[in-house]
Motif scaffolding. Structure first.
Motif, PDB file in Angstrom:
ATOM      1  N   GLN A 280     -10.180   3.424  11.893  1.00 11.54           N
ATOM      2  CA  GLN A 280      -8.956   2.626  11.728  1.00 11.54           C
ATOM      3  C   GLN A 280      -7.982   2.718  12.695  1.00 11.54           C
TER       4      GLN A 280
ATOM      5  N   ALA B 251      -1.371   3.653   8.875  1.00 12.07           N
ATOM      6  CA  ALA B 251      -2.171   4.911   8.854  1.00 12.07           C
ATOM      7  C   ALA B 251      -1.729   6.254   9.258  1.00 12.07           C
TER       8      ALA B 251
ATOM      9  N   ALA C 197      -6.786  -1.074   3.827  1.00 12.28           N
ATOM     10  CA  ALA C 197      -6.230  -1.090   5.372  1.00 12.28           C
ATOM     11  C   ALA C 197      -6.962  -1.460   6.294  1.00 12.28           C
ATOM     12  N   LEU C 198      -8.306  -0.623   6.270  1.00 11.92           N
ATOM     13  CA  LEU C 198      -9.470  -0.790   7.112  1.00 11.92           C
ATOM     14  C   LEU C 198      -9.789  -2.578   7.194  1.00 11.92           C
TER      15      LEU C 198
ATOM     16  N   ASN D 148       1.011   4.156  -2.604  1.00 13.34           N
ATOM     17  CA  ASN D 148       0.831   5.748  -2.244  1.00 13.34           C
ATOM     18  C   ASN D 148       1.694   6.361  -2.886  1.00 13.34           C
TER      19      ASN D 148
ATOM     20  N   SER E 191      -0.215   7.274   5.849  1.00 11.59           N
ATOM     21  CA  SER E 191      -1.248   7.647   4.810  1.00 11.59           C
ATOM     22  C   SER E 191      -1.734   9.257   4.932  1.00 11.59           C
TER      23      SER E 191
ATOM     24  N   THR F 102      -1.408  11.964   2.347  1.00  9.77           N
ATOM     25  CA  THR F 102      -2.440  12.869   2.196  1.00  9.77           C
ATOM     26  C   THR F 102      -2.353  14.443   2.167  1.00  9.77           C
TER      27      THR F 102
ATOM     28  N   SER G 123      -6.440   3.852  -0.414  1.00 14.38           N
ATOM     29  CA  SER G 123      -5.320   3.113   0.368  1.00 14.38           C
ATOM     30  C   SER G 123      -6.100   2.672   1.783  1.00 14.38           C
ATOM     31  N   GLN G 124      -7.039   3.416   2.242  1.00 15.87           N
ATOM     32  CA  GLN G 124      -7.292   3.668   3.769  1.00 15.87           C
ATOM     33  C   GLN G 124      -8.523   2.395   3.642  1.00 15.87           C
TER      34      GLN G 124
ATOM     35  N   PHE H   6     -10.283   7.212   8.764  1.00 18.68           N
ATOM     36  CA  PHE H   6      -8.881   7.285   9.443  1.00 18.68           C
ATOM     37  C   PHE H   6      -8.847   7.156  11.015  1.00 18.68           C
TER      38      PHE H   6
ATOM     39  N   ARG I 297       0.907  -1.147   0.196  1.00 22.10           N
ATOM     40  CA  ARG I 297      -0.241   0.086   0.141  1.00 22.10           C
ATOM     41  C   ARG I 297       0.811   1.182   0.049  1.00 22.10           C
TER      42      ARG I 297
ATOM     43  N   GLY J 246      -6.402   8.849  -0.852  1.00 24.15           N
ATOM     44  CA  GLY J 246      -6.500   8.338   0.740  1.00 24.15           C
ATOM     45  C   GLY J 246      -7.442   7.260   0.770  1.00 24.15           C
TER      46      GLY J 246
END
Length: 696
Positions: free
Chosen positions: A128, A200, A248-249, A85, A203, A207, A244-245, A125, A81, A241
């Motif tokens: 997470q 996190a 990730a979550l 990014n 990220s 961002t 990617s998030q 965000f 990830r 964002g």
């Protein structure tokens, strides 16, 4: 064939190792080499698919060892990830775009309002970072600590099972290996959870860099208006964002699911649904609460009522299913037990001749087969063993094994107690209920099945298990069904113990005593009395509920009088006099006082004049009206004393005692008849009444 399969397996393993290595190198290359927009879209789609796959795997994993590579995979996906990014940031800052996937995410979430997209991104965000990642990290830390602390105890348990033969060396080796892998997994998860937290944080930094850097580069360097640059790069930044998030979550949730699983050998769904929706009562209660919310002004009625109906219907279906499963399970257990017992009885009966009968046998209906299941702790088999020990300790007799059979000719809940093949007692019990006996004259206040307590004939009732606690609080005597049957069996054995004492049982008693008292036995049998004559005396004692536990005194008394007396009844009277303290002890009250009912001298004299000997023993030959008056006079004294719970005996002369007892056996079997010679001098005596004269 096996060699070829092994070779293919090795080739596949080598191919997978090379593929994973190439993928890791590609991640590092993404950080340095720019990716075109179409390739970036493909990589982002792979990232989303990979995160969904990991989440589903954690939901269907039954044990953490099935996904032991998860900590390493967590590191690789985090680096993947971050590489994406960096690639997307390079495209955003250089050409002002980042592919169709990021652009679509930005338009789908933010639309024409960049602030809405920013708020949603911040919420994701926070969820997470603060909720999922922080919780998973803490659980991993605690699990690693507890697993490490419990490792010595688990290893000792494995060694114990191996030494006791419960497992073999190969199984022990596998368990040790699994224990080591589990410890390593939780230790690795404790560190790997920090990757997600760092991802996190990175990220949010990336961002902000995309937003500020893109706006400055294209507004100052290329002359784009500041607001236009802020709007364009704000949407791209939010899209980047989110792309990617969200994966990730998903992976963070999967991590949390995996480390919070308890030691259950089932998948998450198969464990959750029965536990969450496995109680009809809870579903009924929730449905009722939703109905209450539906009638509160302001709430939408239809959704509440619809959901209440669904939950109520689910609860009803679940309840019916549970009842059906219970009935099916009970039927299957009863059928299996019946087959097992039939096979067991057949095996035993093959060694017996067909005309032999059991000394004691219990036959039960098919609905009671479960109480004879010796796999359960509280079963009839165990209770029968206890009864046999109690009979030996309290009465001094050795019972032969008690046979338990199922009888399909009986009613479902019926049982019968047979002694030497004949039915001597029967009753009916319900395994799903409890019997209550009312204290005094209290009426039953429960909705149950009225009945009679089979042992003592008291008024009783079978009630449901749910009413048991209330019945106990109200003062009722509550008895479980197995205890009802066992009590009935014990009383039947005591009542007919003299019938169960055969020559073989007497011989066993004497052989057990011969090691310590062989002199008296050698003197008595067969020179003075035969074995059958000794048996007759012992039976006479048991017939009047006198224990024969003091067998030495009994044998010595027989040896003293047996040389001159051969009559079993008279020998019994001599033995009774020798056992007078044992006999009287059973009839004393709490103050150690003996309450006696005497007989009028005229009646005593009348009995003495009319005693005749027979094969059944001495008995007074009286006219019918005289016998009736005697019984009425005895009942007039006995009934009030019995109602008040006062223990008492009928005291008569030694010559009349056996004859009067034989006369009263059928009408007043519970009345103990003692002679004057059977009362020790140190015992306090209190008169409880006198039987009036029966002469006309």
């Amino acid at each position: 064939m096996a060699a070829q399969a092994t070779k293919n397996k090795r080739n596949n393993a080598a191919f997978m190792d090379i593929g994973v290595s190439v993928f890791v190198v590609f991640i590092l290359a993404m950080i340095i080499i720019p990716l075109p927009a179409f390739l970036l879209d493909l990589m982002l789609i792979i990232n989303i698919a990979l995160s969904i796959t990991i989440l589903l795997l954690t939901l269907f994993t039954k044990n953490v060892l099935e996904f032991s590579s998860f900590p390493t995979l967590l590191l690789i996906t985090t680096m993947y990830r971050l590489g994406l990014n960096i690639s997307s940031t390079r495209l955003i800052l250089t050409v002002g775009e980042a592919g169709r996937v990021i652009d679509t995410f930005a338009n789908l979430v933010a639309g024409n309002n960049m602030i809405v997209g920013a708020v949603i991104f911040i919420i994701i965000f926070v969820i997470q970072m603060i909720v999922v990642t922080s919780g998973s990290s803490r659980v991993s830390e605690v699990s690693a600590r507890f697993t490490l602390d419990a490792m010595p105890g688990k290893q000792m348990s494995i060694d114990s099972d191996l030494n006791s033969g419960l497992i073999n060396e190969e199984q022990a080796k596998k368990r040790r290996n699994d224990l080591e892998r589990e410890t390593q997994f939780f230790g690795a998860m404790d560190g790997a959870s920090k990757f997600v937290k760092g991802d996190a944080t990175a990220s949010i930094v990336i961002t902000l860099v995309n937003l500020i850097g893109g706006t400055l580069i294209h507004s100052i360097g290329e002359g784009m208006p500041v607001l236009e640059a802020l709007n364009q790069f704000g949407k791209l930044t939010i899209g980047d964002g989110l792309v990617s998030q969200i994966p990730a979550l998903l992976i963070s949730i999967g991590s949390g699911v995996l480390v919070t699983r308890s030691g259950n050998a089932k998948s998450f769904g198969s464990t959750l649904v029965p536990e969450l929706f496995g109680s009809p009562k809870i579903l009924y209660m929730v449905a009722g609460i939703l109905c209450v919310f539906a009638v509160i002004p302001g709430f939408p009625i239809l959704p509440f009522l619809l959901l209440a109906a669904v939950l109520g219907g689910s609860g009803y279906l679940l309840q019916q299913n549970e009842e059906s499963e219970k009935v099916a399970r009970i039927s299957a257990e009863q059928e299996a037990l019946a087959q097992e017992r039939t096979q067991r009885n057949k095996t035993r009966e093959d060694t017996l001749t067909t005309f032999q009968v059991d000394a004691i046998a219990i036959e039960i209906g098919y609905g009671l087969i479960a109480i004879a299941d010796d796999s359960k702790e509280h079963n009839l088999m165990n209770q029968v063993q206890v009864i046999r020990k109690q009979c030996a300790q309290e009465m001094g007799i050795l019972l032969s094994p008690i046979r338990i059979r199922d009888n399909l000719q009986l009613q479902m809940n019926q049982y019968v107690i047979k002694i030497k093949g004949n039915v001597h007692a029967q009753g009916e019990i319900y395994l799903d209920k409890h019997m209550i006996v009312a204290p005094g004259e209290t009426d039953f206040v429960f909705d149950g099945i009225p009945t009679k307590e089979p042992t003592f004939g008291l008024d009783a009732m079978w009630i449901h298990e749910s009413d048991r606690e209330m019945a106990d609080l109200r003062g009722y005597t509550v008895v479980d069904p197995l205890t009802v049957l066992v009590t009935h069996l014990k009383e039947s054995i005591y009542k007919h113990s003299y019938e169960l004492l055969g020559r073989q049982e007497v011989k066993q008693l004497l052989e057990g005593l011969k090691e310590t008292h062989n002199v008296v036995i050698d003197e008595l049998i067969p020179d003075i009395l035969r074995l059958g004559e000794v048996q007759k005396v012992l039976q006479n004692l048991l017939k009047e509920q006198i224990p024969i536990t003091d067998l030495v005194t009994i044998l010595e008394t027989l040896a003293d009088y047996g040389t001159t007396v051969k009559d079993a009844e008279l020998l019994t009277e001599y033995v009774r006099q020798a056992l007078k303290r044992t006999i009287v002890k059973a009839h004393l009250d709490d103050e150690q006082v003996l309450h006696v009912v005497t007989v009028h001298p005229n009646t005593e004299e009348l009995l003495t004049r009319n005693i005749q000997k027979s094969s059944a023993g001495s008995i007074p030959i009286l006219q019918g009206d005289i016998v009736t008056r005697l019984f009425d006079n005895i009942k007039k004294i006995h009934s009030p004393l019995d109602a008040q719970g006062i223990p008492h005996v009928l005291l008569v002369s030694p010559k009349n005692r056996p004859a009067l007892k034989n006369l009263l056996t059928y009408n007043f079997p519970e009345i103990a008849v003692l002679s004057l010679n059977e009362v020790p001098n140190e015992i306090s005596i209190e008169s409880a009444g006198m039987v009036d004269s029966i002469e006309g």
